[in-house]
Design a protein around this motif. Sequence first.
Motif, PDB file in Angstrom:
ATOM      1  N   LEU A 138      -6.814  -8.374   9.713  1.00 19.36           N
ATOM      2  CA  LEU A 138      -6.256  -7.975  11.001  1.00 19.36           C
ATOM      3  C   LEU A 138      -6.869  -6.650  11.407  1.00 19.36           C
ATOM      4  N   GLN A 139      -7.323  -6.555  12.636  1.00 19.52           N
ATOM      5  CA  GLN A 139      -7.918  -5.325  13.137  1.00 19.52           C
ATOM      6  C   GLN A 139      -7.201  -4.892  14.399  1.00 19.52           C
ATOM      7  N   GLN A 140      -7.052  -3.576  14.510  1.00 20.84           N
ATOM      8  CA  GLN A 140      -6.424  -3.023  15.696  1.00 20.84           C
ATOM      9  C   GLN A 140      -7.035  -1.660  15.985  1.00 20.84           C
ATOM     10  N   ASN A 141      -7.246  -1.357  17.236  1.00 22.30           N
ATOM     11  CA  ASN A 141      -7.724  -0.050  17.648  1.00 22.30           C
ATOM     12  C   ASN A 141      -6.685   1.002  17.267  1.00 22.30           C
ATOM     13  N   VAL A 142      -7.133   2.094  16.650  1.00 27.26           N
ATOM     14  CA  VAL A 142      -6.225   3.133  16.179  1.00 27.26           C
ATOM     15  C   VAL A 142      -5.433   3.749  17.328  1.00 27.26           C
ATOM     16  N   LEU A 143      -6.089   4.079  18.439  1.00 25.08           N
ATOM     17  CA  LEU A 143      -5.374   4.700  19.557  1.00 25.08           C
ATOM     18  C   LEU A 143      -4.333   3.760  20.157  1.00 25.08           C
ATOM     19  N   SER A 144      -4.647   2.479  20.218  1.00 26.03           N
ATOM     20  CA  SER A 144      -3.665   1.506  20.713  1.00 26.03           C
ATOM     21  C   SER A 144      -2.468   1.431  19.773  1.00 26.03           C
TER      22      SER A 144
ATOM     23  N   LEU B 103       0.872  -1.174   0.000  1.00 24.14           N
ATOM     24  CA  LEU B 103       0.000   0.000   0.000  1.00 24.14           C
ATOM     25  C   LEU B 103       0.906   1.220   0.000  1.00 24.14           C
ATOM     26  N   GLN B 104       0.870   1.975  -1.094  1.00 25.83           N
ATOM     27  CA  GLN B 104       1.706   3.167  -1.255  1.00 25.83           C
ATOM     28  C   GLN B 104       0.964   4.394  -0.723  1.00 25.83           C
ATOM     29  N   PRO B 105       1.695   5.368  -0.152  1.00 23.01           N
ATOM     30  CA  PRO B 105       1.065   6.583   0.352  1.00 23.01           C
ATOM     31  C   PRO B 105       0.399   7.402  -0.755  1.00 23.01           C
ATOM     32  N   SER B 106      -0.628   8.135  -0.364  1.00 18.63           N
ATOM     33  CA  SER B 106      -1.332   9.039  -1.264  1.00 18.63           C
ATOM     34  C   SER B 106      -1.857  10.226  -0.467  1.00 18.63           C
ATOM     35  N   SER B 107      -1.592  11.420  -0.949  1.00 18.71           N
ATOM     36  CA  SER B 107      -2.106  12.624  -0.282  1.00 18.71           C
ATOM     37  C   SER B 107      -3.617  12.737  -0.398  1.00 18.71           C
ATOM     38  N   ASN B 108      -4.222  11.980  -1.311  1.00 18.68           N
ATOM     39  CA  ASN B 108      -5.662  12.061  -1.551  1.00 18.68           C
ATOM     40  C   ASN B 108      -6.457  10.873  -1.003  1.00 18.68           C
ATOM     41  N   ARG B 109      -5.809   9.977  -0.258  1.00 20.76           N
ATOM     42  CA  ARG B 109      -6.510   8.792   0.246  1.00 20.76           C
ATOM     43  C   ARG B 109      -7.575   9.206   1.256  1.00 20.76           C
ATOM     44  N   PRO B 110      -8.774   8.647   1.139  1.00 22.50           N
ATOM     45  CA  PRO B 110      -9.826   8.974   2.114  1.00 22.50           C
ATOM     46  C   PRO B 110      -9.488   8.391   3.489  1.00 22.50           C
ATOM     47  N   PRO B 111      -9.923   9.055   4.544  1.00 23.66           N
ATOM     48  CA  PRO B 111      -9.627   8.554   5.891  1.00 23.66           C
ATOM     49  C   PRO B 111     -10.400   7.286   6.223  1.00 23.66           C
ATOM     50  N   LEU B 112      -9.809   6.457   7.080  1.00 20.33           N
ATOM     51  CA  LEU B 112     -10.531   5.304   7.602  1.00 20.33           C
ATOM     52  C   LEU B 112     -11.375   5.721   8.804  1.00 20.33           C
TER      53      LEU B 112
ATOM     54  N   LEU C  39      -8.344   0.170  12.772  1.00 17.09           N
ATOM     55  CA  LEU C  39      -7.462  -0.020  11.624  1.00 17.09           C
ATOM     56  C   LEU C  39      -7.619  -1.465  11.170  1.00 17.09           C
ATOM     57  N   THR C  40      -7.907  -1.671   9.878  1.00 17.37           N
ATOM     58  CA  THR C  40      -8.081  -3.017   9.341  1.00 17.37           C
ATOM     59  C   THR C  40      -7.212  -3.181   8.112  1.00 17.37           C
TER      60      THR C  40
ATOM     61  N   VAL D 252      -8.841  12.473  12.670  1.00 21.30           N
ATOM     62  CA  VAL D 252      -8.755  11.865  11.354  1.00 21.30           C
ATOM     63  C   VAL D 252      -7.626  10.836  11.372  1.00 21.30           C
ATOM     64  N   ALA D 253      -7.916   9.651  10.847  1.00 18.28           N
ATOM     65  CA  ALA D 253      -6.912   8.595  10.698  1.00 18.28           C
ATOM     66  C   ALA D 253      -6.931   8.143   9.242  1.00 18.28           C
ATOM     67  N   VAL D 254      -5.756   8.138   8.617  1.00 12.72           N
ATOM     68  CA  VAL D 254      -5.625   7.720   7.229  1.00 12.72           C
ATOM     69  C   VAL D 254      -4.542   6.650   7.155  1.00 12.72           C
ATOM     70  N   LEU D 255      -4.906   5.477   6.654  1.00 18.36           N
ATOM     71  CA  LEU D 255      -3.913   4.428   6.427  1.00 18.36           C
ATOM     72  C   LEU D 255      -3.115   4.829   5.185  1.00 18.36           C
ATOM     73  N   GLN D 256      -1.837   5.138   5.374  1.00 20.15           N
ATOM     74  CA  GLN D 256      -1.033   5.667   4.263  1.00 20.15           C
ATOM     75  C   GLN D 256      -0.085   4.661   3.657  1.00 20.15           C
ATOM     76  N   GLY D 257       0.220   3.595   4.342  1.00 24.39           N
ATOM     77  CA  GLY D 257       1.145   2.634   3.765  1.00 24.39           C
ATOM     78  C   GLY D 257       1.213   1.347   4.563  1.00 24.39           C
ATOM     79  N   ALA D 258       1.637   0.281   3.870  1.00 23.19           N
ATOM     80  CA  ALA D 258       1.807  -1.016   4.522  1.00 23.19           C
ATOM     81  C   ALA D 258       2.813  -1.836   3.731  1.00 23.19           C
ATOM     82  N   ALA D 259       3.659  -2.543   4.470  1.00 19.10           N
ATOM     83  CA  ALA D 259       4.665  -3.427   3.859  1.00 19.10           C
ATOM     84  C   ALA D 259       4.971  -4.550   4.825  1.00 19.10           C
ATOM     85  N   ARG D 260       5.403  -5.682   4.284  1.00 21.55           N
ATOM     86  CA  ARG D 260       5.876  -6.775   5.139  1.00 21.55           C
ATOM     87  C   ARG D 260       7.290  -6.443   5.593  1.00 21.55           C
ATOM     88  N   ILE D 261       7.606  -6.818   6.821  1.00 18.43           N
ATOM     89  CA  ILE D 261       8.961  -6.615   7.331  1.00 18.43           C
ATOM     90  C   ILE D 261       9.456  -7.862   8.038  1.00 18.43           C
ATOM     91  N   GLU D 262      10.753  -7.959   8.161  1.00 17.83           N
ATOM     92  CA  GLU D 262      11.405  -8.950   9.018  1.00 17.83           C
ATOM     93  C   GLU D 262      12.286  -8.198   9.972  1.00 17.83           C
TER      94      GLU D 262
END
Length: 130
Positions: free
Chosen positions: A39-45, A8-17, A28-29, A119-129
């Motif tokens: 996977l779901q997680q509370n945004v504040l957590s 998931l690549q960042p975007s300045s125009n992505r709508p908020p979750l 956050l899902t 406002v919370a916007v999911l801007q990016g996601a990647a797998r990591i090790e």
Amino acid sequence: MRIDEPFLQPSSNRPPLFDGMHEELATLTIQCHGCGRHLQQNVLSFVSVAGQWFRELPTNDREEIVRTFGCEVSEYDGHPIVRAHGGGQPYFGPVLCGDCSTIHLIYLNFFEKQPARYVAVLQGAARIEV
């Protein structure tokens, strides 16, 4: 730390979750990139854990995360300031899949837009090790 190419690549125009009051209910899902589980997680957590996790990383890992997601960096009073896409505060942190143990690096933009309006916007996601 090894970071895969973001799925998931960042975007300045992505709508908020999330956009509104009662930020404690914001969720956050994402879909696990290892097994497909939702996977779901509370945004504040997430924000609470992500801030500390990111600060405790070695400098080279923090710099790699910022580069991976293409965030701008400026300076204030001799300290680097990372700027989120679309304004706000960037939070980078891990989300672990309990089924397959895949670790996802999440980039979330979270901020108070107006008094008591968050406002919370999911801007990016990647797998990591790690």
